[in-house]
Enzyme design. Structure first.
Site, PDB file in Angstrom:
ATOM      1  N   ASN D  68       0.770  -1.200   0.052  1.00 15.69           N
ATOM      2  CA  ASN D  68      -0.083   0.050  -0.149  1.00 15.69           C
ATOM      3  C   ASN D  68       0.791   1.349   0.020  1.00 15.69           C
ATOM      4  O   ASN D  68       0.555   2.064  -0.775  1.00 15.69           O
ATOM      5  CB  ASN D  68      -0.967   0.022   1.205  1.00 15.69           C
ATOM      6  CG  ASN D  68      -2.098  -0.746   0.869  1.00 15.69           C
ATOM      7  OD1 ASN D  68      -2.937  -0.113   0.197  1.00 15.69           O
ATOM      8  ND2 ASN D  68      -2.591  -1.593   1.791  1.00 15.69           N
ATOM      9  N   HIS D 114     -27.430  30.976 -28.559  1.00  7.78           N
ATOM     10  CA  HIS D 114     -28.439  30.049 -28.783  1.00  7.78           C
ATOM     11  C   HIS D 114     -28.321  29.583 -30.501  1.00  7.78           C
ATOM     12  O   HIS D 114     -29.016  29.498 -31.267  1.00  7.78           O
ATOM     13  CB  HIS D 114     -30.084  30.473 -29.004  1.00  7.78           C
ATOM     14  CG  HIS D 114     -30.509  30.955 -27.413  1.00  7.78           C
ATOM     15  ND1 HIS D 114     -31.006  30.174 -26.937  1.00  7.78           N
ATOM     16  CD2 HIS D 114     -30.271  32.274 -26.961  1.00  7.78           C
ATOM     17  CE1 HIS D 114     -31.445  30.822 -25.559  1.00  7.78           C
ATOM     18  NE2 HIS D 114     -30.795  32.038 -25.867  1.00  7.78           N
ATOM     19  N   SER D 236     -12.359  10.576 -47.118  1.00 10.06           N
ATOM     20  CA  SER D 236     -13.256   9.452 -46.911  1.00 10.06           C
ATOM     21  C   SER D 236     -13.039   8.439 -47.799  1.00 10.06           C
ATOM     22  O   SER D 236     -12.179   8.552 -48.800  1.00 10.06           O
ATOM     23  CB  SER D 236     -14.687  10.000 -47.303  1.00 10.06           C
ATOM     24  OG  SER D 236     -15.503   8.984 -47.613  1.00 10.06           O
ATOM     25  N   ASN D 244     -12.603  16.138 -43.556  1.00 11.23           N
ATOM     26  CA  ASN D 244     -13.006  16.209 -42.130  1.00 11.23           C
ATOM     27  C   ASN D 244     -12.180  16.595 -40.896  1.00 11.23           C
ATOM     28  O   ASN D 244     -11.244  16.327 -41.118  1.00 11.23           O
ATOM     29  CB  ASN D 244     -13.508  14.525 -42.093  1.00 11.23           C
ATOM     30  CG  ASN D 244     -14.399  14.029 -43.133  1.00 11.23           C
ATOM     31  OD1 ASN D 244     -15.281  14.766 -43.517  1.00 11.23           O
ATOM     32  ND2 ASN D 244     -14.276  12.815 -43.486  1.00 11.23           N
TER      33      ASN D 244
END
Lengths: 450, 450, 450, 450
Positions: D68, D114, D236, D244
Site C-alpha cells: 500500500n 442560441h 473518406s 473532415n
C-alpha cells in the site's frame, strides 16, 4: 453478393476471396502487420492485396460499401457473439446457484434489512434471490437481439448507394433477421447497439456486486457464516494471518468501471448532428473494455460459489439472537389468536422491551398483552415455537419465500427459465451456422470452374 | 384478497374499504393532510382510519404486508402507466414524422458526415431516420413489461409471511402477469424497474437531442434550411432581433439531466448488502423527475416538427456546392463504365482538385482519367447528370436509402411498426381494465348483504 | 453603479430602488406572485414595477445588462453563500470528531483491510481518519473562491456593452475579488461554478458515505461495536424488534444522488457551441438539489457521532481474535531480534498455521523459527506481549498512526487546520459585510435630497 | 531512510541499492520480465533480488512498509509529474491562443447565442474567451498540489508501524510538502488524488470540446469561416471530395470517455468500509487512461489553432446579415438620445419587423419610434453607423468585451497569468530536483567506504 448481383465477375470474386483467405491465415499466424500510416485496417488490407494481386480485380474490393458499413457489421457480429457468451455464462452460473440453493435450503440464518436482523430465512433462499435477479439479466441480453440483429450493409456513408446491391442476400449470409430500415439511422447512432449491451452488463454487474458485498460481510470474522476457498483468497505482504476476499472486491471494482463506460456511451450519443461523426469511435473502446473486464467475472463468481465453505452452526447461532423470531410470533398471534395485526404488533413490541435476553419470553408477552387489554390463551410452548427458526421456516408458506414448498416451486421455475434460455441459445447458434453454410455454398460456386 | 382468503371477515373488509374510499375522496379534494410526524403515508392513512373507525377492524388493515410490499406495488403500477404513456407519445410523434417525411420526400439537400457535405439526400429521408430510431425506443419501453410486470405482494419484509395469502389472486386483481419468483430479489433491487424505465427514456432523449441539435443547425442563418414556428421560439431581453430555438435546447438540457438520474440509479444499485436498505428511497426521486421532465418533451418535439417551416430553395442550393455529387459520379463510372472502384475513386479525387467551382467538370475528369490511364467513353452530359441532385436520388435504389421506392418501403414498414405498437397498447390497456373489473366484482361481494 | 456613472439620474435611481425594496417586502411576505406568462422572474419584476410606477423611470431598470448578467450574478452569490455554509458545517463536524477521537483514543479495536482483521488500532484513530478526509473537503470549497468569486456584470449577452459602465465599482459592491476577464467565457460555461461546488460536495459525500457504511457495519448485531441513539434510528411496520440506521443509509442514498447531478453538469458542459445556450438552465436544478439534499446531512452526521454509544468491551474482544497481533509480532522479531523482514514474515506465517486458537503460541513460533533456521532467543512473555492490543498501540510510534503520541500530534494539527478554516470564514464574511456597507452608502446618497 | 535510522546496516543498504539499480537498467532495456504467478510487481522485484543476492540482505527490502505504501507513493509521484505536464501543455496552448487572438482582433464576425446571431464580436475576442477558460483549468491542476503533495510512507497497512521510521526524512527525499496526517485516511481513499486530477482533466476537456465544436461549425460549408490545415483533416473511403475535421471530433469523443472515467472513480469511492479494499485498484486504470488519452490532445489543439486558415471576408459578410447590429442601435438610442432602455428595445423590435433586408432601416425605425411616441432626432447616418460592425466594436468599451482597449487589457492579464503559471512550474520542478540531490547525497554516503 457482389458476384451474385453481377457487380463483379467470377474472376474478380476469386482473386478477392483468395486474397482475403490468405490474409486470414496471416492474421491467425500473427504475421500480418498493420501499417499505421495507412489510416485503418480496411485500407491496410486493400493496399496489401493490391501489392500482391494488382489493382485490376482487387480494385473492386471496396465496391458498394464504405468503412462505415464494414465497421458497423463487424461491431454487430462482435456484440452478437458476446451476447451469446454472456447468456451462456449466466446460465451456467444460475445452474450452480440453484444446485447450491437446494443443498443449503435447510441452513437457517437471519434475513437482514438495513443490515439488521429482520426475519428468519435460509441460505438457500438467499441463493435463489440471486438466481432470480440473474434470470432478468439474461432477458436483457436476448433483448439486444430483438433490437439490433439487423443488417447495416447498404448504408454506405449513410445515404445509400446506386450500385444494384441485394441487401436481403447479405442479411441471410450474415445471419441477421432483417436489413436496417433506414441507412442514416444506425450510422448516426454508432453507440446504441453498444449501449444496449453495456447496460445489460451494468445491471448484471450490479447484481454480481450485490452478491460480492453480501459474501464479503458473511465472510468477516464477525459474521463468520462463510469462508472463501483458498484459491479465491489472497494474502498480505505484511500481515501473516490475512485471507482476503479479493475476487469479490474485484467484482465491485469492475462494477464501478462499467458504470463509467456506460456514461461514456451515453455522452457519445447525446446531441449529435445527423450523419457519422468520428466521436463515436470511442464507443468501441468502451464496448470492448466492458466485455473483456466482465465476461470472465461471471465464471469466477460461479467458482467462488461452488467452492464456498458454509458454516451452518454460525448461521444458526444468530437465529437465536436479536429477537429475530418476533415478527412471526406477532403474525401467529394475529392469525391463530384472532388479534388484529396492529394490536398484535403493539403487544409484541412491548414484549420485546420487557424481555431480557434474545427472544420474547412468555412472561413478557403476557404482561404486554395485558396492558394492551388483549386476552388470548397462548401457551408458553407456542411462544417458544413461533420464535424457533425451523418452525418459522415451516410456517412460511407464501410463494417466493423461504418455506420448503416455496423453495421447490421457485427452484423449478428458475430451472425452467434457465432451460428456455439454453433452447434460445441453441436456436441462435443454429441461425449463425445456417448463414455460414449459405456463405460456403456461394464460395464453392465462385471457386467452381463452370 | 384478505377477505377471500378469510384472513379478515366481511365486516373488517367493509369498514376498511369504506375508510379507504373516503380517503380517496379527501385526497382528490386536496383535503387529506399528511402529518410528517407520522413517518410516512402508510402510517398516516392507518392512523387516520383508526381515529375515525377504531382499531377493531382497521387494526387489520396492515395484515400480511409490509410497507415494502406497498411501495413496491405502487412503484410498479406507476411505472407501468408511464410506460404506456411514453409509448403512446412516441407513436404519435412517429405518425407526425412519417407524414412530414412523405411531404418532404422530394426536398433534396446535402447529406452530412463529420458536419461536411457527404452525399445527396432528402429532408424526408432524414425524418425517416428519426422515426426509425424512435421505433427502437418503443421496444425498450415494451421490454419493461416483460421484465417487471410482476406482483411483488407477499414479499413482506423480503422473507415472506406465514399468513395464508393468495398471490395468484392479487396478481390478477392488479393486472400483473405473474407473482415475483423470489420475495427477496426485488426488495433488494428497488432501483431496477426504475432503471429499466430511465434507461429507455435516456436513449429516447439521446435521439430527441440528436433531432434537436440537427434542427438547431438547420435553423442557423448560415444553414437557413428551416425556421421554427414563432410559438416554439423565444426572444431576448436585450437583442431585439432574436428568435431562439429554446424548446430544442431544453430537450438537450433535459437529456443531460436524465443521464445524471440514470447514474444515480446505477450507483444506488451497486454493491448493496442483501435485503432492503433505505438508500433505495432516492430511486423514487430519480424516477419521478425523469418521467416528469421528459414525457412532455415528446409532445413538444412533435409540435415543433408539425409547425416547422422548411426552405426548399435553400436546401436545394447547397446541393450544387462542395462537390457533393462526386461520390455518385464515382459510383456510376465504376458501375456503368466498368472501371474498378479504386481507380474510379482515384480519378474523381483528382478531378475534384482540377475542377474550379463546386462540381466536377468534364474537362477535369477527362484529365484525371487520362492520368490514371483509364479510357472510358463518358459524355459531358453524363458527368452533369451523375452530379444532379434529383437524378442522384432517382439512381439511389438501395433499401433504406433516400430513393423514391426505398422511402416508400421504409415508410410502409415504419407505419406497420407504429400500428403494431398501437395494438400492443390496446392489449395492455385491456388487461388493466379486466383487472379493475375483477376488483369491482369482489368489492361488490364485500358490500353485499348476504 | 448606473447612477454613479450618470447612466441614470437620481430620480430614476430613487424610483427603481423604492420599487425593488417594495418587491423585496412582498416576496418575504409571500405575496408577490409570479405570472408564468411573463417568461421569467426578471420580466415579472420589471412589468410589475412598470404597472405600479410607469415606464418613465422603470424603463431604465434593465439598462446595460442582460438576464444572463443577472442570472450569472445570482448564481455566484448563491454558491458563494453556500460555500461558506458548507465550510462552517464541516468545521463543526470536525470539532465533534476530534472531541470524540480524544474520548475514544484508548478504545482498542481491530483495524480492517478487505473487511478482515488487519492490525490493531483504536476507535479514536479511525475518527481522526475521518477528520483528516474532511479537512481536504474544506479546501475544495475554499478553492471555489479562488476560481469563481469574480464579477460577471458587464458581459451583457456575452459580447459586452456600449454603455459606460463601471465594472470595478460593481465588483466592490458585490464583494467580488475582480471582474471576469472575458465577457464570453463564463456565459458559455454556465455549468462551471456549479460543477466546482458540486464536485466538492460529491467528494465530501463520498467521505460521509464511508463513515456511514463503516458505522452501519459496526452497528450490526455481529460487530456489536456501536449503537446509534434512538433519535437516529427507526423501526419497522412489521418487525417489532427493529432498530434501523436510517440516517446513515440516507447519507448513502444522497451520495448516489449527487453523483448523478455531477454527471448532469458534466454533460451540460460538453461540446457546446460558443455563446449562451438554454441547455445550461438545467444546471440550476442540479445545483440547488445538490445543495439542499446534502447541506443538512453534515449536521445529521455530526449529531449521530455525538450521540453514538460505543461498546468498549465488544471492540476489545475482537482484538484477541483472528491473529490480529501477528503483524506486530513479526515486526518485533525483525526489529528486536535482527531477523530479516522476509524471514520473520515467513516464520510468523507458519506459526499462524501451527497455532490453535486466535493468537500465535510460543510453541508454534518456535517450531516455525526452527524450520526457517532462524535462531533467536525470544521469550514466551515477549510472544504474548507483542500480540497484546494495548502494548501494540504503545509500540506504534509512526506519525499518523494509532499510537498515543501520534494521536496527540494529529489531533493538534487537525485542530489547527480547523481554526485556520474558521479564520478564513471570518475574513470572507467580513468582505461581504464591507460590500454591503458600501452599497448602503450609495443607497443613502440616492435617497438624500441634495 | 532505513539506513539513516539504523534499521538496516550499510551492507544491507549497499546490496539492496545495487540490486535495485540493476533492475532499473534491465527495465529500461526491456529485459526484466514480470512473472504473473508472483502476484505483483513488488513481489517480482523482491524475489528476483533474493534469487540474485540471497535473502540475508535483500530480506530486509520490505522492512517497515506495505505494498500500500509503495503503490500510494508511486501513484502520487505519477500524478504529480502529470500535473506539471498538463500545466505546461496548457500554458503553451494559451500562448498560442493569445498570439492568434492578437492577430485576429480586427476580424469582425457575428457573436452567437442560441446558435443565432446575437451581437458583434471579433474572432480575437472568441479566442481570448477560450484562453480565459483554460487559465481556470491550470488552477485546478495546481490545486492538486495543495491537496495531495503529501508523503504516505509510514501508513503500512493503514495502521502505522512499530519500526522507528523517519517520515520527515522520506518527505524531503521525495519532494513532498508534509507527511499524511493520518495513516488510514488516504489508504481508504485510494481514488481521491486520482479523482482530483481526473476532474481537472474533465473540465479542461469540456473546454477543449467547446473549442472543437465551435471550430467544427465554423468549418462547415455553410459557415465557411475557417478551414483546418490539411494535416488536421482526413478524407473518406467513398467520397472523393471530403475533408473532415477528425481531430476535433476526436477531442469530443475523448471528452465523453473522460466523463465515464470520472464516474468510475466516484463510484469506487462511494460507501466503502474503512481500510484498504481491492476495488480501488480499478482507479489506476481510470487514472492512466485519462492521462494518456487527453494529454496529447492539448498539443493537437494547439497545432490545429496555429495552422488554422481564417476567412476574414466570410466572417465579415455575416456581420451585415440577420439584424446583428440591432442591439447596439438600441443601446445607442437609449444612451445618446435618452430614451429609456425598455422603450428603445420596443422601438427597435418593431423596426426590425418593419425593415426589409438584413438591417434596420431609417424609415422603419422612424415609424417604430413614432408608434412608441418617442420623439428623437436620430439621423440616417447614425442608424447606419450604430449597425456597422467596425463602429460597434469601437463603441464597445466594457472590460472583457471585444473592444480594442478591452482586448488589450484582457490579453495583458492573461499573459500575466500564464507567466505566473510558468514561474510556479519552475518552483515545483526545483523542489523535485532538490529532493533528488538529497537522495543522491545519501546514496553516496551508503556507497562510501568509511
Amino acid at each position: 453478393m457482389l458476384y451474385e448481383q453481377k457487380i463483379i465477375n467470377k474472376t474478380d470474386a476469386q482473386v478477392i476471396l483468395k486474397g482475403l483467405q490468405k490474409i486470414e491465415v496471416l492474421i491467425k499466424d500473427g504475421t500480418f502487420s498493420l501499417d499505421p500510416n495507412k489510416e485503418d485496417v480496411h485500407t491496410n488490407i486493400e493496399s496489401w492485396l493490391i501489392e500482391q494481386h494488382g489493382i485490376e480485380h482487387i480494385g473492386k474490393l471496396h465496391t458498394a460499401r464504405s468503412r462505415n458499413d464494414q465497421s458497423n457489421v463487424d461491431t454487430r457480429l462482435y456484440i452478437r457473439d458476446k451476447t451469446l457468451e454472456f447468456i451462456q455464462s449466466i446460465c451456467t452460473l444460475n445452474s450452480s446457484l440453484i444446485n447450491q440453493a437446494e443443498k443449503y435450503k435447510d441452513y437457517v440464518m437471519p434475513g437482514f434489512t438495513h443490515h439488521q436482523h429482520a426475519m428468519m430465512t435460509t441460505f438457500g433462499h438467499i441463493l435463489l434471490a440471486f438466481t432470480s435477479m440473474l434470470v432478468r439479466d439474461t432477458e436483457r441480453f436476448t433483448h439486444w437481439y430483438t433490437l439490433h440483429n439487423c443488417n447495416p450493409l447498404g448504408s454506405a456513408a449513410g445515404y445509400g448507394t446506386t450500385f444494384p446491391i441485394d441487401q436481403q442476400l447479405t442479411t441471410k449470409l450474415l445471419g441477421f433477421d432483417k436489413p436496417d430500415i433506414n441507412s442514416l439511422d444506425q450510422i448516426t447512432n454508432r453507440w446504441e447497439p453498444e449501449i444496449d449491451l453495456v447496460f445489460a452488463i451494468n445491471v448484471l454487474m450490479n447484481h454480481l456486486s450485490l452478491i460480492a458485498q453480501t459474501f464479503i460481510l458473511f465472510a468477516t470474522p464477525q459474521f463468520g457464516m462463510i469462508t472463501l476457498a483458498d484459491e479465491y483468497s489472497t494474502g498480505s505482504s505484511i500481515m501473516p494471518q490475512k485471507k482476503n476476499p479479493d475476487p469479490l472486491e474485484v467484482v465491485k471494482g469492475k462494477t464501478a468501471y462499467i458504470s463509467g463506460l456506460l456514461q461514456t456511451l451515453l455522452s457519445l450519443g447525446k446531441a449529435n448532428f445527423i450523419g457519422y461523426n468520428r466521436d463515436s469511435q470511442w464507443s468501441k473502446y468502451a464496448l470492448i473494455d466492458a466485455v473483456e473486464e466482465t465476461l470472465p467475472a461471471i465464471k469466477v463468481m460461479q467458482e467462488v460459489i461452488e467452492t464456498l465453505k458454509v458454516h451452518k452452526k454460525n448461521m444458526e447461532k444468530w437465529c437465536y439472537k436479536g429477537f429475530i423470531g418476533a415478527p412471526t410470533l406477532m403474525e401467529q398471534i394475529a392469525s391463530k389468536h384472532h388479534v388484529t395485526f396492529r394490536k398484535s404488533k403493539m403487544s409484541v413490541e412491548k414484549a420485546v422491551k420487557y424481555s431480557t435476553g434474545d427472544k420474547v419470553t412468555y412472561d413478557a408477552l403476557k404482561k404486554a398483552l395485558k396492558e394492551e387489554e388483549t386476552n388470548i390463551s397462548i401457551t408458553k410452548e407456542e411462544v417458544e415455537q413461533y420464535q424457533d427458526p425451523y418452525i418459522i421456516i415451516e410456517l412460511t408458506k407464501s410463494f417466493g419465500g423461504p418455506g420448503k414448498q416455496a423453495i421447490e416451486q421457485s427452484s423449478k421455475l428458475l430451472k425452467k427459465n434457465t432451460n428456455e434460455q439454453c433452447a434460445w441459445l441453441d436456436k441462435k447458434t443454429k441461425q449463425k451456422q445456417e448463414a455460414l453454410q449459405l456463405l460456403e455454398k456461394i464460395v464453392t460456386k465462385i471457386y467452381s470452374n463452370s
